[in-house]
Design an enzyme around this catalytic site. Structure first.
Site, PDB file in Angstrom:
ATOM      1  N   GLY A 229       0.830  -1.195   0.000  1.00  0.00           N
ATOM      2  CA  GLY A 229       0.000   0.000   0.000  1.00  0.00           C
ATOM      3  C   GLY A 229       0.861   1.239   0.000  1.00  0.00           C
ATOM      4  O   GLY A 229       2.025   1.182  -0.351  1.00  0.00           O
ATOM      5  N   SER A 230       0.284   2.358   0.387  1.00  0.00           N
ATOM      6  CA  SER A 230       1.036   3.609   0.447  1.00  0.00           C
ATOM      7  C   SER A 230       0.096   4.736   0.820  1.00  0.00           C
ATOM      8  O   SER A 230      -1.118   4.637   0.651  1.00  0.00           O
ATOM      9  CB  SER A 230       1.693   3.951  -0.904  1.00  0.00           C
ATOM     10  OG  SER A 230       2.561   2.940  -1.328  1.00  0.00           O
ATOM     11  N   ASN A 231       0.674   5.836   1.287  1.00  0.00           N
ATOM     12  CA  ASN A 231      -0.008   7.115   1.381  1.00  0.00           C
ATOM     13  C   ASN A 231       0.705   8.089   0.456  1.00  0.00           C
ATOM     14  O   ASN A 231       1.939   8.216   0.511  1.00  0.00           O
ATOM     15  CB  ASN A 231       0.041   7.687   2.804  1.00  0.00           C
ATOM     16  CG  ASN A 231      -0.573   6.752   3.831  1.00  0.00           C
ATOM     17  OD1 ASN A 231      -1.676   6.259   3.647  1.00  0.00           O
ATOM     18  ND2 ASN A 231       0.149   6.509   4.925  1.00  0.00           N
TER      19      ASN A 231
END
Length: 789
Positions: A229-231
Site C-alpha cells: 500500500g502507500s499514502n
C-alpha cells in the site's frame, strides 16, 4: 505495442529535460568527461547514511554508477533475485526452498518453471532495442554490478552469499527480466502457482466445475487489494504556507526482498537531476523529486489482468473454439536443473498458452481445467518495456503537467501517481496499465454462471469464445488493448489530492471521481481505515483543529501529521468499547477497561493500552452487525462509526473479544497498559529498536505490520510497512527535501547502513537530503569515487 511512438516521445522528454535543467542548473563541481577509450565514466559521491550521488555525462555511465552502488550495499539481495528471474533457483538452492514472486511465496521449482516459460526474452529485447538510451542505461547497470564483483573478492561478500557459486555476473537481459518481474507483480506474478499447476484433465475427469470458495480464493491471491500500500499526498498553493507545492510520499513495501527501496541521486548534466528511491534492481528513480516537481506512487485499484473462459473442443482438451474456429493451445516446456543430495537431476514441466497468455488453475475459485472449459490469463503488463522511459521522463519534468505528459508513455504498471510542483499545483493520476474493458462489455461478456460470483472477488472472467469479448483497441492508446490515458482518472488541484490505496473516487472529496469502470475502481464504497484517517487528518490541518499552529501545511506540520500516529479505529470505536467494558465487563475486566479508557487513541511509542486495542480490534472487527452507524455513501469519511453496544448479541461478542485480547497479552507477558514502544520493534545488532506505527486494520497512517503477538510483544516487521518516506517542498531558491528509509540502505548486517535509519525512524527523525553540489560537499561524511571502464 506500436513501437514507433515510444522512442520519439522519450527523445522529446529528454530534450525538454535538457532545456529545463540548463535553465535551472545548480553549481556543480567539474565532472569527468568521457574519454574515447572509455565506455563508462562516472563520479559517485556518498553522503551521510550511505546515499550515493551519481553523476555522469551519459545514461550508460549513469547506470554503471547505479549498479556499482547498489551492489556495494545489496549484493546478495540482488544476486538472489537474478537467480529467480533466470529460473535457476533449483539449480543452486534446490527445489524445495522458497522465494517471493509478486509478493507471494512460491517454491523454487515453481518459480523456475514460471520464469522459463512466461517471461519471454525475445519480446523484452525487441522492446528495448527501439530505445537506445534506455538500453544503454540497462547495459551500464549490469556492467556496474560486474565491476563491483571484479573489484571485490568473494570472501569479502556479505555473509548471506559469501563465496557462493550462485553470485555471478549480470547481463543486460537479467536487468530486463528484473524489470519485467516488477511489472507483473500485480498480475501473472501474483499467480505463479496457478500458472505452473494448470494441467489438462485426465480421461474420465469430471465435467463439473468445483464449487468456488471466494473467501479462500481471496486469502490465497488477495486480488481485491495487493499486500502492499502507500499514502501519497500532494498540496497546492491554497494549502501550503508558502504557496508552493508540497508532497508526502509514504510507500508501504516489504522490509525484505528486492521490493526494498534504495536511495539514490542521479544526474546527467543538461538532461536531469533527480533524487529519491528506486526498487531493488531498478536503474532509475521511482519515487522522488527534482528542482521543480516531486512525485510518489500508491498501489491503485485497477485490475491488471482478466481471465478468458475457453470453450474446449469435445474430446480434445488441448483445443478450443473461438468465433467458430478451432484453435490449438501452445505448449512451452521448461527443463529445470535441480540440485539434490545425490547430484543434479532434470525436472521437465509443460505450461500451456493461448496467444493472450498462460492457462491458470484456480481451484479455490472453482476455475479449473475440465473437459469443457479452461481459463487463460491476459496480463496488461506483459512485456512492459515502457517503465524506464516513463520514469526518465518524470526525472526531467518541470511541473505536474510534465509528469502528466510522461504518463502518456503508458509505462506505469500498477500504481497511481501523485505529484506537486513549484508553481503550487497538485496532481493525482491513475494512468497505469489497465485492460480496456468497459462496464458494459464486462456485463455482456461474463459467463452467466460466473456473473453472480466474481465482481466481489475483484476478478473479471470474460467469454473466451468470442472476439467481441477481447480487450478493445482504442486508437488513443499506444498499447493495443490497454485503456487510453484520456479515459483514466486524473485530477489537478490547487488545494490537495490524496490516495491511500482506495480508488480515485475520493482523491479529493470536494471533487469526487465517479463513473469508474469496475476494472478501474469502486465509487460509493466503504473506504479503508487508512484512507479515512488520511482525509480526516488533512481536513483537520486545513481547518486548524489538529492542535498545530495555523491552517496550512509546511514540512514540519506534514511530518507531524504523519507521525503523530493517530489511530482511526481507536477514534471511531474505542470510547464505546471502554464504556461497555466498564458497565458490563465485570470485575475481571476492569484492568482492561481502565487501560482502554486511558489510551490516547494513538499508536505512538508512548501510547499505553494500544497493544490491548490491537488485540481486541483484531477480533472485534469481524463481529457481525458490529457498527452502531454503518457505512453511508454520503458520509464515507466518518462512517462506519461507533459500536453497536445496544444489541445484546453484539455486546456479548465484544466483551468476549476483549477477554480474549487481555488473556493473549497476559500469556505473552505484556502488561495491558504497557507503552507500545516497549513491546513493538525489531532487533538489530543485538539491540532492540522500538518502533512507532500500527497495522492496516487499525487505520494508522504510519503503517507498520508486525509478526503476530509472541512472548514479550511484537518483535519483527513482516509484510509491508512504511519504507521510504519523503517530504518535499519548494522554496524561492530551490528544493527542501527530508526523508527516511526505515530499514536503511543496506541488507548486509555488517554494513554501517544496515539499521542506521531504522534508529532514526524509531526517534521520528529525518535525513535532510543534500541535493545541490554545495550541500553535498558540506556533508562531513562525504566520500568521492571516480570509476571508469
Amino acid at each position: 505495442m506500436s513501437r514507433a511512438h515510444l522512442p520519439s516521445l522519450l527523445t522529446a522528454s529528454l530534450l525538454l529535460a535538457s532545456t529545463a535543467q540548463a535553465q535551472t542548473a545548480q553549481p556543480q563541481t567539474a565532472q569527468p568527461q568521457p574519454s574515447p577509450a572509455k565506455t563508462y565514466q562516472v563520479q559517485i559521491q556518498r553522503t551521510s547514511y550511505g546515499i550515493p550521488h551519481i553523476q555522469a555525462a551519459d545514461l550508460g555511465s549513469l547506470g554503471y554508477g547505479a549498479g556499482y552502488s547498489y551492489a556495494q550495499d545489496n549484493l546478495c539481495l540482488l544476486a538472489d533475485q537474478v537467480l529467480t528471474v533466470r529460473g535457476e533457483r533449483s539449480k543452486f538452492l534446490g527445489a524445495e526452498g522458497r522465494t517471493v514472486v509478486g509478493f507471494q511465496p512460491v517454491s523454487n521449482l515453481d518459480s523456475d518453471v514460471f520464469f522459463r516459460t512466461v517471461v519471454e526474452p525475445g519480446p523484452l529485447q525487441a522492446g528495448y532495442r527501439d530505445q537506445p538510451q534506455v538500453l544503454a542505461l540497462l547495459r551500464g547497470y549490469a556492467a556496474g554490478v560486474n565491476r563491483y564483483l571484479r573489484d571485490t573478492p568473494p570472501e569479502q561478500w556479505p555473509p548471506a552469499c559469501r563465496g557462493a557459486d550462485w553470485v555471478r555476473p549480470l547481463t543486460e537481459l537479467d536487468v530486463m527480466r528484473l524489470g519485467e518481474e516488477k511489472a507483473i507483480q500485480a498480475s501473472a506474478g501474483a499467480m505463479v502457482g496457478a500458472v505452473v499447476s494448470a494441467r489438462p484433465p485426465q480421461p474420465g475427469a469430471s465435467r463439473v466445475q468445483p464449487r468456488p470458495d471466494l473467501a479462500a480464493f481471496n486469502r490465497e491471491f488477495r486480488l481485491n487489494e495487493l499486500p502492499i500500500g502507500s499514502n501519497g499526498w500532494a498540496f497546492g498553493s491554497e494549502a501550503t504556507a508558502n504557496g508552493r507545492g508540497l508532497l508526502l510520499g509514504n510507500p508501504h513495501f516489504p522490509w525484505q526482498t528486492t521490493n526494498r527501496f534504495y536511495q539514490m541521486h542521479l544526474t546527467v548534466p543538461g538532461q536531469f537531476d533527480v533524487m529519491g528511491a528506486a526498487l531493488g534492481g531498478m536503474p532509475i528513480i521511482n519515487i522522488g523529486f527534482n528542482r521543480d516537481v516531486a512525485w510518489t506512487h500508491t498501489v491503485s485499484t485497477d485490475k491488471r489482468f482478466t481471465l478468458a473462459a475457453l470453450s474446449l473442443v469435445p474430446g480434445d482438451p488441448l483445443s478450443y473454439v473461438k468465433d467458430g474456429q478451432t484453435r490449438r493451445l501452445q505448449r512451452r516446456t521448461a527443463v529445470v536443473e535441480v540440485k539434490t543430495p545425490n547430484g543434479p537431476r532434470l525436472h521437465t514441466r509443460t505450461v500451456y498458452f493461448t496467444p493472450d497468455g498462460p492457462l491458470v488453475n484456480l481451484p479455490a475459485a472453482g476455475l479449473t481445467w475440465t473437459p469443457q472449459v479452461a481459463f487463460a490469463l491476459r496480463d496488461a503488463n506483459r512485456n512492459n518495456t515502457r517503465m524506464i522511459a516513463t520514469w526518465l521522463a518524470f526525472a526531467g519534468a518541470k511541473d505536474v503537467q510534465g509528469v502528466r505528459a510522461a504518463l502518456d508513455l503508458q509505462g506505469i504498471p500498477w500504481v497511481n501517481t501523485i505529484a506537486a510542483d513549484r508553481g503550487g499545483n497538485a496532481l493525482y493520476a491513475d494512468i497505469s496499465s489497465s485492460p480496456n474493458v468497459s462496464a458494459a462489455q464486462q456485463r455482456a461478456c461474463t459467463p452467466p454462471a460466473l456473473a453472480p460470483l466474481f465482481p466481489a472477488a475483484g476478478l473479471a472472467v470474460l467469454d473466451g469464445s468470442r472476439s467481441a469479448c477481447d480487450w478493445q483497441n482504442d486508437p488513443a492508446s499506444r498499447v493495443p488493448g490497454l485503456r487510453s490515458p484520456g479515459r483514466m482518472p486524473v485530477l489537478t488541484r490547487t488545494d490537495f489530492v490524496a490516495n491511500s490505496n482506495n480508488s480515485a473516487w475520493l482523491a479529493n472529496p470536494a471533487a469526487p471521481q465517479t463513473g469508474l469502470d469496475p476494472l478501474v475502481g469502486e465509487v460509493n464504497a466503504v473506504q479503508s481505515p487508512r484512507t479515512r484517517m488520511g482525509l480526516l487528518a488533512i481536513a483537520r490541518r486545513l481547518n486548524g483543529t489538529d492542535g498545530l499552529p495555523g491552517k496550512t501545511f509546511d514540512i514540519p506540520s506534514l511530518q507531524a501529521t504523519l507521525l503523530r500516529e493517530d489511530n482511526l479505529s481507536g477514534e471511531m470505536y474505542a470510547a464505546d468499547a471502554a464504556s461497555l467494558c466498564q458497565s458490563a465487563g465485570g470485575p475481571e475486566l476492569q484492568p482492561a477497561c481502565a487501560a482502554l479508557a486511558a489510551w490516547d487513541r494513538r499508536s505512538s511509542q508512548e501510547s499505553r493500552g494500544a497493544a490491548l486495542w490491537r488485540e481486541f480490534w483484531k477480533r472485534a472487527r469481524a463481529i457481525p452487525n458490529v457498527y452502531a452507524v454503518p457505512f453511508e455513501a454520503g458520509d464515507p469519511v466518518n462512517t462506519p462509526r461507533g459500536l453497536n453496544v445496544a444489541d445484546p448479541t453484539t455486546q456479548a461478542a465484544l466483551l468476549g473479544a476483549l477477554r480474549e485480547a487481555a488473556s493473549a497479552l497476559t500469556t505473552a507477558g505484556v502488561p495491558l497498559d504497557a507503552p507500545l514502544g516497549e513491546v513493538q520493534g525489531v532487533t538489530r545488532g543485538g539491540d532492540f529498536i522500538s518502533l512507532p506505527g500500527g497495522p492496516e486494520f487499525e487505520g494508522v497512517l504510519n503503517k507498520v505490520e508486525f509478526a503476530p503477538l509472541a512472548q514479550g510483544g511484537y518483535r519483527e516487521v513482516v509484510g509491508t510497512s512504511s519504507s521510504y518516506i519523503q517530504t518535499v517542498g519548494f522554496t524561492d531558491s530551490g528544493v527542501q527535501a527530508e526523508a527516511v528509509l526505515t530499514y536503511g540502505q543496506s541488507s548486509n548486517p555488517e554494513s554501517p547502513h544496515f539499521s542506521d535509519q531504522t534508529r532514526l525512524f524509531s526517534r521520528s527523525e529525518w535525513v535532510n537530503l543534500p541535493f545541490t553540489q554545495p550541500e553535498i560537499e558540506a556533508d562531513p561524511a562525504r566520500t568521492v569515487v571516480q570509476l571508469s571502464e
